[in-house]
Design an enzyme around this catalytic site. Structure first.
Site, PDB file in Angstrom:
ATOM      1  N   CYS A 101       0.859  -1.176   0.000  1.00  0.00           N
ATOM      2  CA  CYS A 101       0.000   0.000   0.000  1.00  0.00           C
ATOM      3  C   CYS A 101       0.901   1.233   0.000  1.00  0.00           C
ATOM      4  O   CYS A 101       2.005   1.185  -0.514  1.00  0.00           O
ATOM      5  CB  CYS A 101      -0.962  -0.013   1.187  1.00  0.00           C
ATOM      6  SG  CYS A 101      -0.157   0.054   2.804  1.00  0.00           S
ATOM      7  N   GLN A 102       0.464   2.315   0.582  1.00  0.00           N
ATOM      8  CA  GLN A 102       1.255   3.543   0.582  1.00  0.00           C
ATOM      9  C   GLN A 102       2.414   3.465   1.582  1.00  0.00           C
ATOM     10  O   GLN A 102       3.539   3.809   1.260  1.00  0.00           O
ATOM     11  CB  GLN A 102       0.363   4.745   0.879  1.00  0.00           C
ATOM     12  CG  GLN A 102       1.021   6.086   0.679  1.00  0.00           C
ATOM     13  CD  GLN A 102       1.239   6.429  -0.786  1.00  0.00           C
ATOM     14  OE1 GLN A 102       0.801   5.726  -1.698  1.00  0.00           O
ATOM     15  NE2 GLN A 102       1.939   7.514  -1.034  1.00  0.00           N
TER      16      GLN A 102
END
Length: 157
Positions: A101-102
């Site tokens: 993800c981020q």
């Protein structure tokens, strides 16, 4: 004495790891260097960020899927109720997956859910896309899709 934002993020991440480890789901977290090697060896990359985040740039992988784990709504972030169904339609439970993800938090939750659902070889990429970029690894840039160029009017003489 206050905590800096990066330090607080690391502390929260470690607490999440402890919670997940004690809940029975054995989430394996690999760093971006190991993730890159696994992707190069044939692992698929599952990007669980929003479509908007993904379109701004993503991990360079031959086999990559973007299936958001959470959506951003006016009420805040909401878990994608179809997440497991969408992943199951794109991947087999025996597939080798790296989940990112981020920053590594959403992917930790997603990895735990996938393991609980019976996926066999799923690892979380610690540090997420931010760590990937920081390491200088390949980041495909979004293509200039649907860009219409309007010709400038010729100057009148």
């Amino acid at each position: 004495m206050g905590f800096s934002s990066p330090m607080l993020a690391r502390v929260l991440f470690l607490l999440l790891v402890l919670v997940f480890c004690s809940s029975g789901a054995e989430v394996v977290t690999v760093d971006v260097h190991e993730a890159k090697d696994l992707i190069k060896s044939g692992y698929a990359y599952l990007d669980v960020r929003t479509v908007e985040e993904y379109k701004k740039g993503h991990v360079g992988a031959d086999k990559i899927f973007n299936i958001p784990y959470m959506f951003i709504t006016p009420e805040g972030r909401v878990k994608n109720p179809q997440f497991l169904e969408e992943v199951s339609s794109a991947c087999n439970k025996e597939d080798h997956l790296i989940v990112g993800c981020q920053s590594g938090v959403r992917s930790l939750y997603a990895t735990s859910d996938l393991l609980t659902a019976g996926f066999k070889d799923v690892s979380n990429m610690g540090g997420g896309y931010l760590a990937w970029v920081e390491s200088g690894y390949l980041v495909p840039k979004p293509e200039a899709e649907n860009v219409s160029l309007v010709p400038k009017p010729e100057a009148e003489l």
